[in-house]
Design a protein around this motif. Sequence first.
Motif, mmCIF file in Angstrom:
data_model
loop_
_atom_site.group_PDB
_atom_site.id
_atom_site.type_symbol
_atom_site.label_atom_id
_atom_site.label_comp_id
_atom_site.label_asym_id
_atom_site.label_seq_id
_atom_site.Cartn_x
_atom_site.Cartn_y
_atom_site.Cartn_z
ATOM 1 N N GLY A 1 0.856 -1.183 0.000
ATOM 2 C CA GLY A 1 0.000 0.000 0.000
ATOM 3 C C GLY A 1 0.889 1.229 0.000
ATOM 4 N N LEU A 2 0.557 2.186 -0.817
ATOM 5 C CA LEU A 2 1.387 3.388 -0.867
ATOM 6 C C LEU A 2 0.612 4.645 -0.506
ATOM 7 C CD1 LEU A 2 3.600 2.862 -4.063
ATOM 8 C CD2 LEU A 2 4.164 2.397 -1.685
ATOM 9 N N HIS A 3 1.243 5.475 0.313
ATOM 10 C CA HIS A 3 0.754 6.824 0.575
ATOM 11 C C HIS A 3 1.306 7.668 -0.556
ATOM 12 C CE1 HIS A 3 0.137 10.474 3.347
ATOM 13 N NE2 HIS A 3 0.629 10.941 2.206
ATOM 14 N N CYS A 4 0.427 8.047 -1.466
ATOM 15 C CA CYS A 4 0.878 8.713 -2.688
ATOM 16 C C CYS A 4 0.760 10.238 -2.585
ATOM 17 C CB CYS A 4 0.073 8.209 -3.878
ATOM 18 S SG CYS A 4 0.334 6.460 -4.225
ATOM 19 N N GLU A 5 1.850 10.873 -2.270
ATOM 20 C CA GLU A 5 1.994 12.326 -2.366
ATOM 21 C C GLU A 5 3.483 12.571 -2.572
ATOM 22 O OE1 GLU A 5 -0.770 15.057 0.255
ATOM 23 O OE2 GLU A 5 0.291 13.642 1.530
ATOM 24 N N ASN A 6 3.805 13.538 -3.412
ATOM 25 C CA ASN A 6 5.207 13.829 -3.679
ATOM 26 C C ASN A 6 5.791 14.671 -2.540
ATOM 27 O OD1 ASN A 6 7.635 15.097 -4.572
ATOM 28 N ND2 ASN A 6 7.092 14.612 -6.682
ATOM 29 N N GLY A 7 6.479 14.004 -1.644
ATOM 30 C CA GLY A 7 6.988 14.662 -0.431
ATOM 31 C C GLY A 7 8.028 15.732 -0.708
ATOM 32 N N ASP A 8 8.784 15.576 -1.794
ATOM 33 C CA ASP A 8 9.810 16.580 -2.103
ATOM 34 C C ASP A 8 9.166 17.897 -2.522
ATOM 35 O OD1 ASP A 8 11.571 14.603 -1.564
ATOM 36 O OD2 ASP A 8 12.335 14.361 -3.600
ATOM 37 N N VAL A 9 8.128 17.791 -3.344
ATOM 38 C CA VAL A 9 7.441 19.012 -3.791
ATOM 39 C C VAL A 9 6.757 19.673 -2.591
ATOM 40 C CG1 VAL A 9 5.561 19.888 -5.234
ATOM 41 C CG2 VAL A 9 7.152 18.170 -6.147
ATOM 42 N N ILE A 10 6.126 18.857 -1.767
ATOM 43 C CA ILE A 10 5.455 19.401 -0.573
ATOM 44 C C ILE A 10 6.458 20.157 0.290
ATOM 45 C CG2 ILE A 10 4.327 18.761 1.608
ATOM 46 C CD1 ILE A 10 3.145 16.325 -0.013
ATOM 47 N N ASP A 11 7.620 19.568 0.435
ATOM 48 C CA ASP A 11 8.654 20.184 1.261
ATOM 49 C C ASP A 11 9.004 21.586 0.756
ATOM 50 O OD1 ASP A 11 10.277 19.535 3.531
ATOM 51 O OD2 ASP A 11 12.002 19.721 2.185
ATOM 52 N N VAL A 12 9.118 21.717 -0.550
ATOM 53 C CA VAL A 12 9.443 23.024 -1.136
ATOM 54 C C VAL A 12 8.300 24.012 -0.886
ATOM 55 C CG1 VAL A 12 9.807 24.262 -3.311
ATOM 56 C CG2 VAL A 12 10.927 22.042 -2.925
ATOM 57 N N LEU A 13 7.067 23.556 -1.157
ATOM 58 C CA LEU A 13 5.924 24.471 -1.016
ATOM 59 C C LEU A 13 5.742 24.915 0.439
ATOM 60 C CD1 LEU A 13 3.340 22.804 -3.458
ATOM 61 C CD2 LEU A 13 4.782 24.802 -3.857
ATOM 62 N N VAL A 14 5.911 23.968 1.339
ATOM 63 C CA VAL A 14 5.767 24.311 2.765
ATOM 64 C C VAL A 14 6.823 25.345 3.154
ATOM 65 C CG1 VAL A 14 6.047 23.426 5.120
ATOM 66 C CG2 VAL A 14 4.678 22.134 3.469
ATOM 67 N N ARG A 15 8.052 25.099 2.713
ATOM 68 C CA ARG A 15 9.134 26.027 3.060
ATOM 69 C C ARG A 15 8.830 27.431 2.525
ATOM 70 N NH1 ARG A 15 13.828 24.720 0.366
ATOM 71 N NH2 ARG A 15 13.249 22.532 0.530
ATOM 72 N N GLU A 16 8.348 27.478 1.280
ATOM 73 C CA GLU A 16 8.057 28.791 0.690
ATOM 74 C C GLU A 16 6.947 29.514 1.451
ATOM 75 O OE1 GLU A 16 9.468 27.709 -3.857
ATOM 76 O OE2 GLU A 16 7.330 27.965 -3.443
ATOM 77 N N PHE A 17 5.881 28.784 1.773
ATOM 78 C CA PHE A 17 4.788 29.425 2.528
ATOM 79 C C PHE A 17 5.306 29.955 3.860
ATOM 80 C CE2 PHE A 17 1.511 26.787 0.082
ATOM 81 C CZ PHE A 17 1.046 27.881 -0.637
ATOM 82 N N ARG A 18 6.099 29.164 4.515
ATOM 83 C CA ARG A 18 6.585 29.595 5.830
ATOM 84 C C ARG A 18 7.458 30.832 5.702
ATOM 85 N NH1 ARG A 18 9.601 25.097 8.405
ATOM 86 N NH2 ARG A 18 9.289 26.166 10.376
ATOM 87 N N GLN A 19 8.322 30.825 4.667
ATOM 88 C CA GLN A 19 9.192 31.994 4.471
ATOM 89 C C GLN A 19 8.380 33.254 4.222
ATOM 90 O OE1 GLN A 19 11.631 30.538 1.310
ATOM 91 N NE2 GLN A 19 13.086 29.551 2.704
ATOM 92 N N GLN A 20 7.206 33.064 3.588
ATOM 93 C CA GLN A 20 6.354 34.234 3.299
ATOM 94 C C GLN A 20 5.434 34.570 4.465
ATOM 95 O OE1 GLN A 20 4.311 33.068 -0.325
ATOM 96 N NE2 GLN A 20 6.239 32.381 -1.202
ATOM 97 N N GLY A 21 5.591 33.857 5.556
ATOM 98 C CA GLY A 21 4.769 34.116 6.736
ATOM 99 C C GLY A 21 3.356 33.577 6.600
ATOM 100 N N LYS A 22 3.138 32.668 5.650
ATOM 101 C CA LYS A 22 1.799 32.103 5.423
ATOM 102 C C LYS A 22 1.700 30.815 6.229
ATOM 103 C CE LYS A 22 1.621 34.195 0.878
ATOM 104 N NZ LYS A 22 1.740 34.003 -0.569
ATOM 105 N N LYS A 23 1.191 30.946 7.420
ATOM 106 C CA LYS A 23 1.321 29.830 8.361
ATOM 107 C C LYS A 23 0.004 29.317 8.910
ATOM 108 C CE LYS A 23 5.954 31.240 9.722
ATOM 109 N NZ LYS A 23 6.779 31.658 10.854
#
Length: 504
Positions: free
Chosen positions: A182-204
């Motif tokens: 069984g696989l949890h299908c989400e691209n963790g690398d892309v998520i990591d980038v998007l999360v980092r960007e939101f946080r840097q922009q103060g979107k929390k």
Amino acid sequence: MGTLLRGGMIVTATESRRADLRIEGEQIAAIGENLERQLGDRVIDVTGALLFPGGVDAHTHFDLPVGDFATADDFASGSLAALFGGTTTIIDFATQFRGETLMTALENWHERTRGKCLCDYGFHMAITDWREKTPDEMAILVREKGVSSFKLYMAYKQFLQVDDGILFQALRRAREIGALVGLHCENGDVIDVLVREFRQQGKKAPWFHPRSRPPAVETEAVNRAIALARMVEAPLYIVHLSARQSLEAAEAARRQGLTVYVETCPQYLLLDESRYGSDGNCSGSGGNGSSSGGNRSNIDGNHSGRDGCCSVSRSIDGSDPFEGAKYVISPPLRSKEHKEALWSGLARGAIDTVATDHCAFFYRGQKDKGRDDFSRIPNGMPGVEHRLGLLYTYGVATGRISLNQFVSLTATRPAQLFGIFPRKGTIAVGADADIVVWDPATGMEITNDNHHYRLDYNPYAGFRQIGRPAHVFLRGRLIVRHGVLIDTTPGGRYLFRESSRILY
Ligand code: URP
Ligand code: ZN
Ligand code: ZN
């Protein structure tokens, strides 16, 4: 001395028939019209009720350590809630933490259940680390330990995610030993980038959680999983699928001959992204229930244009934008379009199972650790108690799915795929007497405090439910009687699961 259930409608994945049912010991001894009462039998009149096989929830996380704390429910409270809702078997995720062997992980999970679990249970093994011995351990788990399925995560980069090389090796090994991955299908690398960007922009605010994991992030991973499974001709089980395009990808792969099974969960069928409330900005738009940006999200995280400034502590319309934390799950809730696509997938048989991914965290004390940063909110929500009620109410009673499909999705198919059928998942002579006597004439409203799992909120509060389990039998023992728990013995039994016969 047995139990005779008289006058009910027995529902299986393939038929519905009015018949009596006799339980002797732990099994179903007879099914037929006007069955004779035998000496000493207890007789229960179940006229007007529907008799379902005990539910099989193939996706729970009880007593799972996540960061600084464990999930709110352990095997005692989680299994109790399961039984109240008509689920008599759960398959939980024993989880290997990095550096551990699979055997250690399995022992740990056995320990967690000891003297606690009220319902029957099995384990999938979640592999998070690929070591020299892992292929051998996988075979031992399948042949000697009754663990015939594995889960790997394509997301949660910092602690659970594995790379494509590990996915490839696990799928290939599973193929060799007759196991299901069984696989949890989400691209963790892309998520990591998007999360980092939101946080840097103060979107929390929690509102940014779904924006950091848009549907394309899931669909890419589904396509990659399919491609990898195809390379080694391994069957694939996609856990908690949430997006229309992901379902389409799975169906296309099936048409091309790959064996792909799909699971979804009530939250993706019934809740939507409006639950994430507002982004906490000061523009005055949005607020609870009015967010619509997510369906316009695309891979670069652009969405409705309401993501300008953000202070997560500010509330624009009196509601607290942080309430969205209750729905911080992965994959996240989607727009209504996806919900409809999933319902239609259920109706046409494109989805095999409805599980819950019950992974509960208290709002106060756990979820609120992420008040200043959505990426610190523990991911997960409850559901184990509501699966049957919600699917019956919003699936069967609305005419979206038949009673037989309901049984297939909630019991038969998961039992077949995970190697416990026909002992579990159906009503047949010789099967375990796990029976839900469903009273379709009653109803209830789910509230924030009428559930039996341990939680200070209920994501389904306000949902009406048609019908409920009047009685629940586990291997012939009456556990819930007239909706009341009468047997609190932690009598749940570990299920040694066979390799599924229908996979290969
Ligand atoms: O948010 C979720 N789904 N938490 C549970 C862990 C998982 O991904 O299944
Ligand atoms: Zn998952
Ligand atoms: Zn899960």
